[in-house]
Design a protein around this motif. Structure first.
Motif, mmCIF file in Angstrom:
data_model
loop_
_atom_site.group_PDB
_atom_site.id
_atom_site.type_symbol
_atom_site.label_atom_id
_atom_site.label_comp_id
_atom_site.label_asym_id
_atom_site.label_seq_id
_atom_site.Cartn_x
_atom_site.Cartn_y
_atom_site.Cartn_z
ATOM 1 N N ASP A 50 0.839 -1.200 0.000
ATOM 2 C CA ASP A 50 0.000 0.000 0.000
ATOM 3 C C ASP A 50 0.871 1.246 0.000
ATOM 4 O O ASP A 50 1.960 1.259 0.574
ATOM 5 N N ASN A 51 0.366 2.289 -0.629
ATOM 6 C CA ASN A 51 1.091 3.550 -0.686
ATOM 7 C C ASN A 51 0.132 4.713 -0.608
ATOM 8 O O ASN A 51 -0.981 4.648 -1.151
ATOM 9 N N THR A 52 0.554 5.774 0.050
ATOM 10 C CA THR A 52 -0.083 7.073 -0.137
ATOM 11 C C THR A 52 0.741 7.793 -1.191
ATOM 12 O O THR A 52 1.956 7.939 -1.041
ATOM 13 N N ALA A 53 0.110 8.184 -2.267
ATOM 14 C CA ALA A 53 0.817 8.780 -3.411
ATOM 15 C C ALA A 53 0.329 10.211 -3.633
ATOM 16 O O ALA A 53 -0.883 10.453 -3.729
ATOM 17 N N ARG A 91 -8.074 14.002 3.617
ATOM 18 C CA ARG A 91 -8.101 14.755 2.361
ATOM 19 C C ARG A 91 -7.395 16.094 2.541
ATOM 20 O O ARG A 91 -7.599 16.800 3.519
ATOM 21 N N LEU A 92 -6.538 16.390 1.561
ATOM 22 C CA LEU A 92 -5.861 17.684 1.503
ATOM 23 C C LEU A 92 -6.135 18.264 0.124
ATOM 24 O O LEU A 92 -5.454 17.932 -0.846
ATOM 25 N N GLY A 93 -7.183 19.077 0.025
ATOM 26 C CA GLY A 93 -7.615 19.554 -1.290
ATOM 27 C C GLY A 93 -8.060 18.376 -2.131
ATOM 28 O O GLY A 93 -8.948 17.620 -1.748
ATOM 29 N N GLU A 94 -7.421 18.189 -3.306
ATOM 30 C CA GLU A 94 -7.748 17.067 -4.183
ATOM 31 C C GLU A 94 -6.935 15.811 -3.849
ATOM 32 O O GLU A 94 -7.164 14.754 -4.427
ATOM 33 N N GLU A 116 -5.619 12.649 -1.596
ATOM 34 C CA GLU A 116 -6.120 11.746 -0.565
ATOM 35 C C GLU A 116 -4.956 11.011 0.072
ATOM 36 O O GLU A 116 -4.067 10.521 -0.612
ATOM 37 N N LEU A 117 -4.954 10.956 1.403
ATOM 38 C CA LEU A 117 -3.897 10.284 2.143
ATOM 39 C C LEU A 117 -4.492 9.135 2.954
ATOM 40 O O LEU A 117 -5.555 9.295 3.556
ATOM 41 N N THR A 118 -3.799 8.013 2.941
ATOM 42 C CA THR A 118 -4.198 6.862 3.742
ATOM 43 C C THR A 118 -3.160 6.649 4.836
ATOM 44 O O THR A 118 -1.957 6.685 4.569
ATOM 45 N N VAL A 119 -3.647 6.447 6.068
ATOM 46 C CA VAL A 119 -2.766 6.270 7.220
ATOM 47 C C VAL A 119 -3.162 4.989 7.940
ATOM 48 O O VAL A 119 -4.349 4.756 8.180
ATOM 49 N N LYS A 120 -2.170 4.143 8.267
ATOM 50 C CA LYS A 120 -2.429 2.952 9.082
ATOM 51 C C LYS A 120 -1.988 3.224 10.511
ATOM 52 O O LYS A 120 -0.879 3.709 10.746
ATOM 53 N N ARG A 121 -2.874 2.902 11.471
ATOM 54 C CA ARG A 121 -2.563 3.123 12.886
ATOM 55 C C ARG A 121 -2.884 1.864 13.689
ATOM 56 O O ARG A 121 -3.825 1.132 13.363
ATOM 57 N N PRO A 122 -2.137 1.622 14.766
ATOM 58 C CA PRO A 122 -2.463 0.482 15.630
ATOM 59 C C PRO A 122 -3.782 0.722 16.360
ATOM 60 O O PRO A 122 -4.225 1.865 16.530
ATOM 61 N N LEU A 123 -4.402 -0.367 16.804
ATOM 62 C CA LEU A 123 -5.686 -0.258 17.502
ATOM 63 C C LEU A 123 -5.559 0.522 18.807
ATOM 64 O O LEU A 123 -6.539 1.085 19.296
ATOM 65 N N THR A 124 -4.351 0.551 19.354
ATOM 66 C CA THR A 124 -4.139 1.228 20.634
ATOM 67 C C THR A 124 -3.967 2.733 20.492
ATOM 68 O O THR A 124 -3.900 3.444 21.499
ATOM 69 N N ALA A 125 -3.890 3.235 19.245
ATOM 70 C CA ALA A 125 -3.683 4.673 19.042
ATOM 71 C C ALA A 125 -4.910 5.461 19.489
ATOM 72 O O ALA A 125 -6.039 4.966 19.449
#
Length: 358
Positions: free
Chosen positions: A239-242, A322-325, A327-336
């Motif tokens: 996976d990537n945020t591009a 979302r930052l304007g147009e 899109e960013l995807t972030v993975k976080r642990p359940l404990t976050a």
């Protein structure tokens, strides 16, 4: 020291005389390694495996086995084990007879044949099913029988063409771990074709990523995942945020990229893009940090985005921001710490993990 078992030397393959399915392939397979050939449909990975097996003949170039030319050696003389996606078991034969078949055609004596079959059954933990027929087995059990049949005659190379593709997700993941453990135990060279990136990363020592008949990158799994060498590998593997942007400054192997909103992003200049070049900046979603406490001073490479969604994945949560147009995807642990949908979040993209591609 490198110990090559197979060498592809400038190998090409065309079926119609015009379009090259495999182009100028130079590949060395090390003895005892687990090498996966990964790529989308039509990328040349399966054709490469079929040429190694002897079912296809290269249009140009050579294939060497321990420095001996086997380019035109028929399949049955190469002494390779082969596992197909459909397993290709004989329905009228028992499990034991299916496994014994390669030994029968090699005319081994009965006692030696039975000893090798027992060992192969033990290897895949199916001794208790020796007298059953393929129709009486589950998909995972049939896969193990096919693997035992490929290993029973002690081949120096085992070739596998998407052998787990017909299994459900849970069984497929279990069999990936089984195959990896079996490979480590036996030390036989495995060459494995798949289009499933997670499968390749889970099992392999090295992965060769194919696209359009060319190996785009071949590396150990960690280096492949953390350091893709071009856009295709970066977007195909994992996976990537591009984020699209334009280079405004370069320094050695670093680049400063202006995003469409004007925000500046620092990253690794992978392909030496010059100032003014349009680039794609990629970062793994698990590398993005959500800043929950205000920093005394603004941190570089921090983007302020609106949180659109929080998705629960069982072992982690995934944020879509979302930052304007963009899109960013972030993975976080359940404990976050939880973040509310609609909130503005500060996302820190560490520069060493941002890779910019021409």
């Amino acid at each position: 020291m490198p110990n090559p078992i197979v060498t592809f030397d400038a190998v090409q393959k065309t079926y119609d005389g015009r379009h090259l399915v495999v182009r100028d392939l130079n590949l060395t397979i090390e003895s005892g390694e687990f090498l996966s050939l990964l790529g989308p449909s039509g990328s040349g990975k399966t054709t490469t495996l079929m040429m190694l097996a002897g079912f296809e003949t290269p249009t140009a170039g050579r294939i060497l086995l321990r420095e001996q030319d086997i380019t035109r050696t028929p399949p049955h003389k190469r002494q390779f084990g082969m596992v197909f996606q459909d397993y290709a078991l004989f329905p009228h034969m028992t499990v034991a007879d299916n496994i014994a078949y390669p030994l029968t055609v090699r005319r081994l004596g009965r006692s030696e044949r039975e000893a090798k079959v027992r060992r192969a059954l033990d290897m895949v933990q199916l001794s208790h099913l020796a007298d059953r027929y393929p129709a009486q087995l589950s998909g995972g059990q049939r896969q193990r029988v096919a693997l035992a049949r490929a290993l029973v005659f002690d081949p120096q190379l085992v070739l596998m063409d998407e052998p787990l593709g017909a299994l459900d997700k849970q069984l497929r993941e279990h069999m990936q771990l089984e195959l990896k453990a079996l490979h480590r135990r036996l030390g036989v060279t495995f060459v494995y074709v798949t289009h499933d990136q997670s499968e390749a990363l889970t099992m392999s020592d090295r992965v060769a990523v194919f696209n359009d008949g060319v190996i785009q990158q071949i590396d150990p799994v960690e280096r492949l995942y953390e350091g893709p060498v071009n856009r295709f590998v970066a977007t195909f593997v994992g996976d990537n945020t591009a984020l699209n942007g334009r280079v405004v400054q370069t320094d050695a192997h670093q680049a400063v990229v202006a995003l469409p909103q004007g925000t500046l992003l620092h990253g690794v200049n992978v392909n030496d893009a010059g100032v003014g070049t349009e680039v794609l900046c990629c970062i793994r979603p698990e590398r993005i940090e959500v800043l929950t406490d205000p920093a005394p001073q603004p941190r570089p490479n921090t983007l302020h985005a609106t949180l659109d969604d929080v998705i629960y994945f069982g072992d982690h949560v995934r944020l879509r921001a979302r930052l304007g147009e963009l899109e960013l995807t972030v993975k976080r642990p359940l404990t976050a710490a939880p973040v509310a949908v609609g909130a503005t979040v500060a996302l820190h993209l560490p520069a060493q993990h941002v890779r910019c591609y021409r």
